[in-house]
Write a protein that holds these residues in place. Structure first.
Motif, mmCIF file in Angstrom:
data_model
loop_
_atom_site.group_PDB
_atom_site.id
_atom_site.type_symbol
_atom_site.label_atom_id
_atom_site.label_comp_id
_atom_site.label_asym_id
_atom_site.label_seq_id
_atom_site.Cartn_x
_atom_site.Cartn_y
_atom_site.Cartn_z
ATOM 1 N N ASP A 17 0.836 -1.208 0.000
ATOM 2 C CA ASP A 17 0.000 0.000 0.000
ATOM 3 C C ASP A 17 0.868 1.255 0.000
ATOM 4 O O ASP A 17 0.587 2.240 -0.696
ATOM 5 C CB ASP A 17 -0.910 0.031 1.239
ATOM 6 N N TYR A 18 1.923 1.194 0.809
ATOM 7 C CA TYR A 18 2.843 2.332 0.889
ATOM 8 C C TYR A 18 3.455 2.608 -0.486
ATOM 9 O O TYR A 18 3.536 3.762 -0.921
ATOM 10 C CB TYR A 18 3.936 2.019 1.927
ATOM 11 N N PHE A 22 2.193 1.834 -3.423
ATOM 12 C CA PHE A 22 1.163 2.390 -4.315
ATOM 13 C C PHE A 22 1.099 3.907 -4.157
ATOM 14 O O PHE A 22 0.994 4.659 -5.119
ATOM 15 C CB PHE A 22 -0.221 1.812 -4.000
ATOM 16 N N THR A 23 1.161 4.346 -2.901
ATOM 17 C CA THR A 23 1.114 5.779 -2.650
ATOM 18 C C THR A 23 2.369 6.473 -3.145
ATOM 19 O O THR A 23 2.304 7.562 -3.714
ATOM 20 C CB THR A 23 1.013 6.047 -1.136
ATOM 21 N N LEU A 24 3.502 5.823 -2.918
ATOM 22 C CA LEU A 24 4.767 6.394 -3.375
ATOM 23 C C LEU A 24 4.747 6.548 -4.900
ATOM 24 O O LEU A 24 5.262 7.529 -5.449
ATOM 25 C CB LEU A 24 5.937 5.507 -2.926
#
Lengths: 323, 323
Positions: free
Chosen positions: A116-117, A119-121
């Motif tokens: 998830d991290y 994806f945000t990055l």
């Protein structure tokens, strides 16, 4: 250091090294264990998606300096690694690139959040470039198709009535989309016209389709070498193209084996033999060929340049793996 | 229909209904089963985050019409539901909002991808508004802090030396960030100055902190009513504030119980009694109070309006749950 497949292309190899470095600086969390694992995952790989992006950034009207290309190249690898981490949780794969997977070492929880991290990055790296081009963000969102592809796969899993068309639609989302996006982004940042963007998108798509089918085919022949147990997918009801061709041809033996509630290793072997003996594996190879052929003939239409030659050579190497 | 907590605020309730509708139209995948489950998850909830966003969009210089607010309100709920779906996979929770969870019904695979899909949809909804304000995207990326918070939690889990400070830092990322983001976005779209944006961000943060601590406290008293088994987190080594206060105070009995390799229901009960009898639960309540007090005094400084009163009432309702 960049993967050895780039030895022949030192300039590209150098750009990929910078991309890796850039990712390592961008990954910034207190949790050092997870930081380390993410850095490892973004080091050893072939970095095909950033490589295609960098190669395709050569065909438009504008030549961006490397430093402006790197954040976008990095974003594509980050997105790819995000999907790998989640895929490994889903398949409960113990190893990835000869290392234990994140969920194996630090649990499902951290693996899911690490994905998830990233994806945000991905979106953060994309948006670092936004001042120059909002089109990039619009295209970046096409990654949604990757996930829609994955969700649609539920309709194929354990479905002995799955068709080649369903399979192609699904890998079109699951794999080809990210190659297509990488190529399209290259065309966009180099200020290509819509014609060029569409051509690059199409080439990326075809390369991605071939890539996935070749992966399916290789799963049959040298599964020991690529670090995952043979036909893991089959047991999970995920049918690759060679099986689907057999199912679609109405091969009764195959339908019977795959309709069983739980597949044994014996069933696995039996299904493999049916697929090989009846020529379904060869049919899959031919379909892969048709994609790489189309990709090559479209690459021919790109502006003549060094990168055009590199692209042709890469596509040939790809398909040569299943000769 | 909007959750009954909004009955007293019909205009807000109506906007939240429109938000739900908007989300339902935006969720568009072939897989109807997953579409249905996502729609269910975005229907029954309290929709606190979109509600706060809508309330805070009242304090700047510009009043946007509802139709321009809805996509952003929707994006915040979509992001929240994405995290819920992944949290449920991680905790292997069987139920959410009185319905079976996605992974329970359609497997971990589809639940993980459904969450990933919603993360992407979040960015898509955000970017539908981009023409008007690039600041929104920059702020939207602060959701990264949510995931960094989750990853940092690994440092607290099963750590009997965890401190209140570590806990507050962690929930600051995990829970408060999304409340803070919702409030800040409201201020930004209404063209508030930096002072106002910072104030709203702070209020959102304090409400989020209080919200999480109150949730921790409620876990002790009426766990049966909120639909999850008591102290599930404790067995997974996730210590909530009342436990951490005990650990930090050096309560030897508590340290001894929580240091055990595997907690039985008996241990769970014992830990609970220690925490209640020694006043750690009350201390946690006081900390929640300090956050709502600060939020209320900052809300007082916002422009006088109907929404200001609604916000004050909501914060009071929140803290009244643990009176």
């Amino acid at each position: 250091m960049a993967n050895s497949i780039w030895k022949k292309y030192p300039q590209l190899g150098e750009q990929l090294d910078l991309t890796t470095e850039y990712i390592h600086q961008a990954v910034n969390i207190n949790n050092l264990e997870i930081t380390g694992m993410i850095r490892d995952l973004t080091s050893g790989g072939k970095m095909l998606r950033p490589a295609f992006f960098l190669l395709f950034s050569d065909f438009g009207k504008k030549k961006l300096p490397t430093k402006d290309l790197i954040p976008l190249a990095a974003s594509l690898e980050v997105l790819h690694v995000a999907t790998l981490i989640h895929d490994d949780v889903i398949d409960d794969s113990p190893m990835r690139r000869s290392q234990p997977t994140i969920h194996t070492k630090y649990g499902r929880r951290n693996a899911i959040y690490a994905g998830d991290y990233l994806f945000t990055l991905y979106f953060e790296l994309i948006s670092r470039n936004l001042h120059s081009n909002v089109d990039i963000l619009r295209n970046a969102l096409s990654m949604k198709k990757i996930l829609v592809g994955e969700l649609d796969q539920m309709l194929i899993n354990f479905n002995v009535k799955a068709t080649t068309e369903m399979y192609l639609t699904e890998i079109s989302g699951k794999t080809a989309e990210l190659f297509s996006l990488s190529a399209a982004m290259g065309a966009i940042v180099s200020d290509g016209d819509q014609n060029l963007i569409d051509r690059c998108k199409g080439i990326g798509h075809d390369i991605g389709m071939a890539f996935q089918i070749i992966d399916d085919v290789l799963d049959f022949s040298n599964s020991g070498q690529i670090g995952k147990p043979a036909h893991e997918d089959l047991k999970n009801g995920v049918y690759s193209l060679p099986y689907i061709l057999g199912l679609e041809a109405g091969n009764e033996q195959l339908i019977e084996v795959l309709s069983k509630d739980k597949l044994t290793s014996e069933d696995d072997k039996k299904a493999t033999n049916i697929v090989v003996d009846n020529g379904y594996l060869n049919q899959a190879k031919e379909i892969a060929h048709s994609y790489t052929n189309r990709a090559v003939s479209e690459i021919e239409k790109l502006p003549k340049s060094h990168n055009q030659k590199v692209l042709k050579a890469l596509v040939k190497n790809l398909i040569d793996r299943i000769k």
